[in-house]
Design a protein around this motif. Structure first.
Motif, PDB file in Angstrom:
ATOM      1  N   SER A 171       0.876  -1.134  -0.006  1.00  0.00           N
ATOM      2  CA  SER A 171       0.004  -0.190   0.129  1.00  0.00           C
ATOM      3  C   SER A 171       0.771   1.199  -0.109  1.00  0.00           C
ATOM      4  O   SER A 171       2.102   1.218   0.519  1.00  0.00           O
ATOM      5  N   GLU A 172       0.182   2.392  -0.332  1.00  0.00           N
ATOM      6  CA  GLU A 172       1.157   3.642  -0.547  1.00  0.00           C
ATOM      7  C   GLU A 172       1.386   4.026   1.156  1.00  0.00           C
ATOM      8  O   GLU A 172       2.398   4.657   1.255  1.00  0.00           O
ATOM      9  N   ASP A 173       0.436   3.758   1.763  1.00  0.00           N
ATOM     10  CA  ASP A 173       0.763   4.117   3.081  1.00  0.00           C
ATOM     11  C   ASP A 173       2.052   3.520   3.676  1.00  0.00           C
ATOM     12  O   ASP A 173       2.936   4.247   4.463  1.00  0.00           O
ATOM     13  N   ILE A 191       4.541   2.352   1.882  1.00  0.00           N
ATOM     14  CA  ILE A 191       5.626   2.571   1.047  1.00  0.00           C
ATOM     15  C   ILE A 191       6.261   3.957   1.287  1.00  0.00           C
ATOM     16  O   ILE A 191       7.603   4.112   1.484  1.00  0.00           O
ATOM     17  N   PHE A 192       5.292   4.907   1.572  1.00  0.00           N
ATOM     18  CA  PHE A 192       5.827   6.227   1.946  1.00  0.00           C
ATOM     19  C   PHE A 192       6.007   6.514   3.462  1.00  0.00           C
ATOM     20  O   PHE A 192       6.549   7.630   3.530  1.00  0.00           O
ATOM     21  N   LEU A 239       3.448   1.211  -8.405  1.00  0.00           N
ATOM     22  CA  LEU A 239       2.753   0.621  -7.027  1.00  0.00           C
ATOM     23  C   LEU A 239       1.545  -0.115  -7.348  1.00  0.00           C
ATOM     24  O   LEU A 239       0.636   0.277  -7.897  1.00  0.00           O
ATOM     25  N   SER A 240       1.708  -1.502  -7.040  1.00  0.00           N
ATOM     26  CA  SER A 240       0.463  -2.213  -7.339  1.00  0.00           C
ATOM     27  C   SER A 240       0.354  -3.398  -6.526  1.00  0.00           C
ATOM     28  O   SER A 240       1.385  -4.173  -6.167  1.00  0.00           O
ATOM     29  N   GLN A 241      -0.963  -3.754  -5.781  1.00  0.00           N
ATOM     30  CA  GLN A 241      -0.933  -4.618  -4.855  1.00  0.00           C
ATOM     31  C   GLN A 241      -1.699  -6.125  -5.568  1.00  0.00           C
ATOM     32  O   GLN A 241      -1.704  -6.887  -4.877  1.00  0.00           O
TER      33      GLN A 241
END
Length: 340
Positions: free
Chosen positions: A76-78, A80-81, A108-110
């Protein structure tokens, strides 16, 4: 009379001046780690002396290359960042790709669907190879990329997949270092907050924990193990579970630093002094480890080095398909701070 030559120096001329083969010269220029320091310096000196600059456009046309590398992160972006581990790996990858004068595409891909735009994009028409980070066991993408003969390197040992190149750290040994340190300081009820068991890092760090308890003759009951997803919030939840089940625990090994930070918060809420009542060890030695309360003892790994090594392995595959399946395992080291 003829004037001075205006032709650009070639890779062959660089190799000849350096006294190495063309392949060795290519690996140095592409940033590969698998060359001797003597050869590397000879090639770099020759590059500077001749003023050699790779012609990316010509190289792409001649070799049918795109000079583009895709980095796919399955989180998830949360996360990663929000977690320093990912930032470190991305920095290492970006620096190595940039040094080779190639382009880096971040994806970015789940969820991976064979008919999705992402998987249609991941082909030799668009990229020379793929770097895949934070792989979970059920992810079908690596096998599909291997079937397409697309150069691929994973960040972390794959679960249930063989013959794929990867870069990892010594997770079992690192966990052993952390738990042995706790045992050496007299701790006898050592619990763990384990990582996801569909990831090699989660499995291997739990294995290292159990190895030490077995060797030292310490209690290794299931009640001493709680599971998280590598996030700080999951570390908080797991620490509450452990304290409810094993109120007399005197140490915790957390499989990464964010979960260890979550554990420290809960121990403080419950009135447990660290390290007097409960000692805590994390894994990563992320920058946050220096600023937790108290500062966190942690197993050091270098995400940036992992990123650089991933790129080196990928470029070797791009140059030679036979290099597929190689792996690199980086060492770890315990960094002691006030939490133990």
């Amino acid at each position: 009379m003829s004037g001075p030559s205006t032709s650009q120096p070639t890779l062959e001329q660089v190799a000849a001046l350096a006294g190495v083969g063309r392949g060795t010269a290519s690996r140095v220029i592409n940033g590969s780690a698998h060359v001797s320091e003597r050869s590397r310096q000879a090639v770099l000196t020759a590059v500077e002396e001749l003023g050699y600059v790779p012609n990316q456009a010509a190289r792409s046309l001649a070799r049918r290359r795109t000079d583009t590398v895709a980095l796919v992160i399955s989180e998830s972006e949360d996360r990663i960042f929000g977690e320093p581990y990912f930032a470190g790996v991305i920095r290492g990858i970006s620096a190595a790709v940039s040094a080779s004068q190639r382009q880096l595409v971040l994806v970015l891909s789940q969820v991976h669907d064979p008919s999705s735009p992402l998987e249609r994009y991941l082909s030799r028409q668009h990229v020379d190879g793929v770097l895949l980070l934070s792989l979970h066991g059920e992810d079908p993408l690596p096998a599909r990329l291997v079937a397409r003969r697309l150069p691929l390197v994973l960040g972390g040992r794959p679960v249930g997949l063989t013959g794929v190149s990867y870069v990892d750290v010594g997770n079992v040994d690192g966990a052993r270092q952390g738990v042995e340190h706790l045992a050496d300081t007299g701790r006898r009820r050592i619990a763990t907050i384990a990582g996801p068991q569909d990831m090699a890092a989660g499995q291997d760090r739990l294995t290292g924990y159990r190895d030490v308890l077995s060797t030292r003759g310490l209690d290794a009951g299931a009640e001493l193990v709680a599971y998280g997803d590598f996030s700080q919030h999951s570390g908080q939840q797991a620490m509450r579970e452990l304290l409810d089940r094993v109120p007399d625990l005197d140490a915790v090994f957390a499989a990464n630093d964010p979960m260890a930070a979550g554990a420290l918060q809960v121990l403080k809420e419950r009135g447990r002094r660290v390290p007097d009542d409960v000692a805590v060890v994390g894994f990563d030695d992320a920058p946050m480890a220096q600023f937790t309360d108290p500062p966190l003892t942690s197993v050091h790994q270098s995400p940036e080095q992992m990123g650089r090594e991933m790129v080196a392995l990928l470029f070797e595959q791009v140059d030679d398909a036979a290099a597929a399946g190689a792996s690199t395992v980086l060492s770890t080291e315990l960094v002691r701070r006030a939490s133990t």
